[in-house]
Design a protein around this motif. Structure first.
Motif, mmCIF file in Angstrom:
data_model
loop_
_atom_site.group_PDB
_atom_site.id
_atom_site.type_symbol
_atom_site.label_atom_id
_atom_site.label_comp_id
_atom_site.label_asym_id
_atom_site.label_seq_id
_atom_site.Cartn_x
_atom_site.Cartn_y
_atom_site.Cartn_z
ATOM 1 N N ALA A 17 0.752 -1.287 0.065
ATOM 2 C CA ALA A 17 0.035 0.030 0.290
ATOM 3 C C ALA A 17 0.772 1.223 -0.102
ATOM 4 N N GLY A 18 2.085 1.442 0.469
ATOM 5 C CA GLY A 18 3.456 2.753 -0.144
ATOM 6 C C GLY A 18 3.877 2.579 1.810
ATOM 7 N N HIS A 19 3.638 2.443 2.508
ATOM 8 C CA HIS A 19 4.448 2.262 3.256
ATOM 9 C C HIS A 19 5.234 1.617 3.967
ATOM 10 N N THR A 20 6.212 2.348 4.937
ATOM 11 C CA THR A 20 7.644 2.087 5.065
ATOM 12 C C THR A 20 6.886 1.474 6.472
ATOM 13 N N VAL A 21 7.328 -0.105 6.736
ATOM 14 C CA VAL A 21 7.558 -0.528 7.925
ATOM 15 C C VAL A 21 8.324 -1.272 9.272
ATOM 16 N N VAL A 22 8.931 0.385 9.784
ATOM 17 C CA VAL A 22 10.088 -0.422 10.635
ATOM 18 C C VAL A 22 9.879 -1.291 12.188
ATOM 19 N N GLU A 23 10.393 -2.055 12.480
ATOM 20 C CA GLU A 23 10.022 -2.972 12.939
ATOM 21 C C GLU A 23 11.048 -3.508 14.303
ATOM 22 N N ALA A 24 9.993 -3.552 15.425
ATOM 23 C CA ALA A 24 10.534 -3.776 16.891
ATOM 24 C C ALA A 24 9.618 -4.736 18.029
ATOM 25 N N GLY A 25 11.239 -5.343 18.069
ATOM 26 C CA GLY A 25 10.418 -6.121 19.211
ATOM 27 C C GLY A 25 10.025 -6.575 20.295
ATOM 28 N N ASP A 26 10.117 -5.583 20.822
ATOM 29 C CA ASP A 26 9.614 -5.024 22.011
ATOM 30 C C ASP A 26 9.446 -3.580 22.516
ATOM 31 N N GLY A 27 8.465 -3.630 23.649
ATOM 32 C CA GLY A 27 8.327 -1.581 23.735
ATOM 33 C C GLY A 27 9.463 -1.200 23.833
ATOM 34 N N ALA A 28 11.230 -1.567 24.248
ATOM 35 C CA ALA A 28 12.147 -0.584 24.328
ATOM 36 C C ALA A 28 12.776 -0.112 22.763
ATOM 37 N N GLU A 29 12.688 -1.345 22.250
ATOM 38 C CA GLU A 29 12.782 -0.949 21.008
ATOM 39 C C GLU A 29 12.288 0.008 19.896
ATOM 40 N N GLY A 30 10.439 -0.351 20.425
ATOM 41 C CA GLY A 30 9.909 0.237 19.888
ATOM 42 C C GLY A 30 9.895 2.091 20.080
ATOM 43 N N LEU A 31 9.984 2.020 21.648
ATOM 44 C CA LEU A 31 10.724 3.713 22.063
ATOM 45 C C LEU A 31 11.658 4.131 21.429
ATOM 46 N N ALA A 32 13.278 3.272 21.782
ATOM 47 C CA ALA A 32 13.712 3.876 20.824
ATOM 48 C C ALA A 32 13.966 3.955 19.235
ATOM 49 N N LYS A 33 13.625 3.228 18.697
ATOM 50 C CA LYS A 33 12.999 3.646 17.449
ATOM 51 C C LYS A 33 12.151 4.721 16.984
ATOM 52 N N ALA A 34 11.325 4.725 17.357
ATOM 53 C CA ALA A 34 10.324 6.033 17.286
ATOM 54 C C ALA A 34 10.784 7.418 17.651
ATOM 55 N N LYS A 35 11.802 7.529 19.075
ATOM 56 C CA LYS A 35 12.658 8.672 19.352
ATOM 57 C C LYS A 35 13.619 9.071 18.217
ATOM 58 N N ALA A 36 14.070 7.780 17.436
ATOM 59 C CA ALA A 36 15.805 8.171 16.458
ATOM 60 C C ALA A 36 15.176 8.702 15.708
ATOM 61 N N GLU A 37 13.891 8.249 14.536
ATOM 62 C CA GLU A 37 13.545 7.963 12.877
ATOM 63 C C GLU A 37 11.608 8.491 13.485
ATOM 64 N N PRO A 38 11.104 9.881 13.017
ATOM 65 C CA PRO A 38 10.203 10.840 12.892
ATOM 66 C C PRO A 38 9.356 9.430 12.001
ATOM 67 N N VAL A 39 8.048 8.312 13.070
ATOM 68 C CA VAL A 39 6.988 7.581 12.884
ATOM 69 C C VAL A 39 5.158 8.534 12.027
ATOM 70 N N ASN A 40 4.652 8.216 11.724
ATOM 71 C CA ASN A 40 3.105 8.709 10.952
ATOM 72 C C ASN A 40 2.776 7.331 11.924
ATOM 73 N N LEU A 41 2.733 6.214 12.612
ATOM 74 C CA LEU A 41 1.433 5.167 12.958
ATOM 75 C C LEU A 41 2.841 4.716 13.712
ATOM 76 N N VAL A 42 2.038 4.000 14.677
ATOM 77 C CA VAL A 42 2.872 3.291 15.628
ATOM 78 C C VAL A 42 1.730 2.005 15.982
ATOM 79 N N ILE A 43 2.060 0.786 15.829
ATOM 80 C CA ILE A 43 0.956 -0.465 15.725
ATOM 81 C C ILE A 43 1.411 -1.131 17.191
ATOM 82 N N THR A 44 0.909 -1.471 18.025
ATOM 83 C CA THR A 44 1.559 -2.426 18.857
ATOM 84 C C THR A 44 1.183 -3.625 19.616
#
Length: 121
Positions: free
Chosen positions: A24-51
């Motif tokens: 559908a044209g979206h770039t998907v960034v993956e994280a395996g747990d909440g701590a990794e997800g938090l770090a990735k969200a801080k490191a690069e801008p995201v438009n949506l988080v699915i957790t």
């Protein structure tokens, strides 16, 4: 389109989300747990988080609480994707700052519709 961060301890769920949202044209960034997800969200801008909710290291609700403290993430929609369907748990998620909730297993068209709606708003 949009950058979507998917945070789930299940590689197969992360892969399914990528298979649904990638074409559908979206770039998907993956994280395996909440701590990794938090770090990735801080490191690069995201438009949506699915957790997911239940994960090792940091669960989804705690990750949302911490994400909502990050200035660049305060307005980012957060979608819960969990096997949990308990009303009390959904209320906790909303209180923490979740935007919406989809129960696993999900239908690909349902996920796409919700993602499209959340990213437009």
């Amino acid at each position: 389109m949009a950058t979507v961060l998917t945070v789930d301890d299940s590689p197969s769920i992360r892969q399914m989300i990528k298979v649904v949202l990638g074409p559908a044209g979206h770039t998907v960034v993956e994280a395996g747990d909440g701590a990794e997800g938090l770090a990735k969200a801080k490191a690069e801008p995201v438009n949506l988080v699915i957790t997911d909710l239940n994960m090792p290291v940091m669960n989804g609700i705690e990750m949302i609480r911490q994400l909502r403290q990050v200035p660049s993430c305060t307005g980012v929609p957060i979608l819960f994707l969990s096997t949990e369907s308990d009303e009390g748990m959904k209320q906790q998620a909303r209180s923490a700052g979740a935007t919406g909730w989809i129960t696993k297993p999900f239908k690909p068209e349902q996920l796409l519709a919700v993602v499209s709606k959340l990213i437009r708003t």
